[in-house]
Design a protein around this motif. Structure first.
Motif, PDB file in Angstrom:
ATOM      1  N   SER A 144     -34.745  -6.954  -4.575  1.00 37.20           N
ATOM      2  CA  SER A 144     -33.370  -7.254  -4.176  1.00 37.20           C
ATOM      3  C   SER A 144     -32.389  -7.078  -5.328  1.00 37.20           C
ATOM      4  CB  SER A 144     -33.274  -8.687  -3.627  1.00 37.20           C
ATOM      5  OG  SER A 144     -33.592  -9.637  -4.636  1.00 37.20           O
ATOM      6  N   GLY A 145     -32.800  -6.360  -6.361  1.00 39.56           N
ATOM      7  CA  GLY A 145     -31.943  -6.186  -7.533  1.00 39.56           C
ATOM      8  C   GLY A 145     -30.850  -5.145  -7.348  1.00 39.56           C
ATOM      9  N   GLY A 146     -30.916  -4.405  -6.238  1.00 35.57           N
ATOM     10  CA  GLY A 146     -29.918  -3.371  -5.998  1.00 35.57           C
ATOM     11  C   GLY A 146     -30.198  -2.059  -6.703  1.00 35.57           C
ATOM     12  N   LEU A 147     -31.385  -1.931  -7.296  1.00 39.56           N
ATOM     13  CA  LEU A 147     -31.718  -0.708  -8.025  1.00 39.56           C
ATOM     14  C   LEU A 147     -32.068   0.430  -7.065  1.00 39.56           C
ATOM     15  CD1 LEU A 147     -33.973  -1.911 -10.991  1.00 39.56           C
ATOM     16  CD2 LEU A 147     -31.488  -1.668 -10.890  1.00 39.56           C
ATOM     17  N   PRO A 148     -31.960   1.671  -7.535  1.00 36.72           N
ATOM     18  CA  PRO A 148     -32.437   2.800  -6.728  1.00 36.72           C
ATOM     19  C   PRO A 148     -33.936   2.662  -6.481  1.00 36.72           C
ATOM     20  CG  PRO A 148     -31.107   3.565  -8.574  1.00 36.72           C
ATOM     21  CD  PRO A 148     -31.359   2.111  -8.804  1.00 36.72           C
ATOM     22  N   ARG A 149     -34.402   3.344  -5.448  1.00 41.93           N
ATOM     23  CA  ARG A 149     -35.821   3.285  -5.122  1.00 41.93           C
ATOM     24  C   ARG A 149     -36.678   3.866  -6.236  1.00 41.93           C
ATOM     25  NH1 ARG A 149     -39.145   3.124  -0.288  1.00 41.93           N
ATOM     26  NH2 ARG A 149     -41.151   4.104  -0.734  1.00 41.93           N
ATOM     27  N   SER A 189     -38.110  -0.759  -4.491  1.00 46.15           N
ATOM     28  CA  SER A 189     -37.837  -0.022  -5.721  1.00 46.15           C
ATOM     29  C   SER A 189     -39.068   0.108  -6.610  1.00 46.15           C
ATOM     30  CB  SER A 189     -36.714  -0.708  -6.510  1.00 46.15           C
ATOM     31  OG  SER A 189     -36.442  -0.010  -7.707  1.00 46.15           O
ATOM     32  N   ASN A 190     -39.595   1.322  -6.684  1.00 47.74           N
ATOM     33  CA  ASN A 190     -40.642   1.615  -7.657  1.00 47.74           C
ATOM     34  C   ASN A 190     -40.095   1.553  -9.076  1.00 47.74           C
ATOM     35  OD1 ASN A 190     -42.977   2.143  -5.981  1.00 47.74           O
ATOM     36  ND2 ASN A 190     -41.930   3.995  -5.289  1.00 47.74           N
ATOM     37  N   LEU A 191     -38.834   1.908  -9.232  1.00 47.82           N
ATOM     38  CA  LEU A 191     -38.198   1.802 -10.549  1.00 47.82           C
ATOM     39  C   LEU A 191     -38.202   0.345 -11.011  1.00 47.82           C
ATOM     40  CD1 LEU A 191     -36.545   2.825 -12.956  1.00 47.82           C
ATOM     41  CD2 LEU A 191     -34.486   2.606 -11.518  1.00 47.82           C
TER      42      LEU A 191
END
Length: 505
Positions: A144-149, A189-191
């Motif tokens: 839920s951090g809003g990062l790209p996948r 998000s894998n990132l």
């Protein structure tokens, strides 16, 4: 072919006792019968869906109930799949990274509320939303951090599947930006999980793979689990992955890949037997107990921390949570080039299932099918054992004589084995398999994404009946025999299916 390591499904006796009543013919078979059905079903799905290979395991608390495999680990050379075959487990890797983070949290080396920039000084991904709350350790654990996948590389593109190194991931962070404000929406998000792996390194002052081996894998005896794809097992213990079925009906092999900087999110390889050990550890880590983690910490990880309103998406700390047919499950799935896997635990009854396939398929349906076939027979056997133990403990001295009652006369045995086997000729060309079930027999349709056994109640001779509903009797199922008494077909009652193996083989 199925290979059984723990529970041997024994050959059936030629004569089985006749069921005393329709109820005893049963809704639920024995665990041994259910495991035999699991084998039949998996072997059929392997053929119908052109799976190269599949391995699976079932755990109840601290006991490995069953493990087996069908098909091959490599089509060329027909190297068989085994229960110790190595598969990429891809995103199941995230559970190990999450456990490592929580270990370090409990040691006071980080906090879930820490902005990740406190641990990763290089983190310079652009925050698109000025009013966003910080991107924290917890927000990465819950996606839920809003990062790209993904990191800024096309590593899911074949046939190369070239993954970036950690250094490349870091170098390209400045070229990426957030998709949402932190902790407002779910975005897998894998990132994000890869960054958590980098935090493990920073907080522990150890390389990621070294930390995972020393603090998780080795203590649990998971000797066939690797934090990276084990290139030294290529052509040996490691299965070859295969893609979707092509238009010509084949599956092409996927190129061997190394997840590099994405390893904390998707890099692990393991066996279904090692995943069984992982489940056993979690089943025994309850309450005020400590083993690698405190029991309260594991419970914290496995409860809902983020849910998307209006959807069934629920996330714990690293764990995915779901519900089906009244049961709640925690675990994770994995999807990498040529491989699919699923790991799931039903904590209330302590039932865990792991499935790994070396093909691009829905591994979850095999896991669900295994669980659905085994759950009720397993719990019935557990209950019976507990009742037997309680009765034994409560029996007074000489209780055997005191409790002696007049035995009921035995009913004449019925030769059910002659009906067992596969029958074909239905409208769609599918199969019906007749299997031992609850002291009698039952039928199962193949192929099936939702396997189940329908019991048949013995009426007389070669006539059976499906269980009815309320006042309505079920339809008759009649087995026809030839002049030598061999079963040649089953009918209901006008339409029929021919027996593939008249000898019952």
């Amino acid at each position: 072919m199925i290979r059984i390591l723990i529970v041997a499904v024994t050959a059936l006796a030629v004569l089985l006792p006749a069921p005393a009543s329709a109820q005893e013919t049963g809704k639920t078979g024995s665990l041994e019968e259910a495991l035999a059905v699991v084998e039949i079903w998996l072997d059929a799905q392997k053929d119908y869906e052109r799976l190269p290979g599949l391995s699976a395991s079932i755990v109840h608390d601290q006991k490995l109930i069953w493990s087996g495999a069908v098909g091959v680990a490599e089509i060329e050379g027909a190297r068989p799949a085994e229960t110790n075959t190595l598969y990429s487990i891809c995103s199941i890797s995230k559970l190990f990274t999450s456990v490592a983070i929580m270990q370090l949290r409990d040691q006071g080396k980080l906090s879930l509320s820490d902005p990740i920039s406190e641990h990763l000084g290089f983190f310079d991904l652009k925050q698109k939303y000025e009013d966003s709350t910080p991107i924290t350790v917890e927000s990465l654990l819950t996606h839920s951090g809003g990062l790209p996948r993904e990191a800024d590389f096309p590593y899911w593109s074949g046939p190369e599947f070239e993954f970036p190194t950690k250094e490349q991931v870091i170098e390209h962070l400045s070229e990426q930006e957030t998709l949402y404000s932190s902790q407002t929406r779910y975005q897998y998000s894998n990132l994000g999980l890869s960054l958590l792996g980098y935090i493990v390194e920073e907080a522990s002052d150890q390389p990621y793979d070294e930390y995972i081996r020393e603090h998780i894998l080795n203590p649990l005896g998971m000797n066939d689990t690797y934090p990276e794809m084990p290139s030294h097992h290529v052509g040996g213990q490691l299965a070859v992955g295969y893609g979707n079925v092509t238009r010509n009906g084949e599956r092409n092999p996927a190129r061997f890949f190394e997840p590099e900087g994405i390893a904390p999110a998707a890099g692990f390889a393991s066996t279904v037997e090692d995943l069984a050990k992982f489940a056993q550890w979690q089943f025994r880590l309850r309450g005020n107990r400590e083993e690698l983690l405190h029991g309260y910490t594991l419970a914290e990880m496995q409860r809902v921390h983020f849910a998307t309103p209006g959807s069934t998406t629920m996330r714990g700390l690293g764990f995915s949570l779901s519900s089906r047919n009244g049961d709640t499950f925690v675990g994770h799935g994995g999807s990498c080039p040529g491989f699919r896997s699923q790991f799931s635990m039903q904590n209330e009854d302590k039932i865990g299932v792991a499935v790994a396939v070396n093909a691009t398929v829905n591994a979850g349906k095999y896991l669900n099918g295994i669980y659905d076939l085994v759950k009720d027979p397993l719990l019935a056997e557990v209950k019976k054992a507990e009742e037997g133990k309680a009765e034994e403990e409560g029996r007074p001295e000489g209780g055997a004589e005191a409790a002696e009652t007049k035995a009921e006369p035995e009913k004449p045995p019925v030769d059910f084995t002659k009906y067992l086997g596969t029958y074909t000729g239905g409208l769609g060309g599918d199969e019906t398999v007749v299997v031992p079930w609850a002291g009698g027999i039952g039928t199962m349709g193949l192929p099936s994404d939702n396997p189940s056994v329908r019991p048949l109640e013995h009426v007389e001779g070669d006539t059976f009946r499906r269980p009815g509903r309320e006042e309505r009797p079920g339809s008759e199922v009649i087995f026809d025999t030839d002049a030598d008494g061999r079963v040649i077909r089953m009918r209901t009652p006008l339409n029929y299916r021919n027996k593939v193996h008249p000898e019952g083989g």
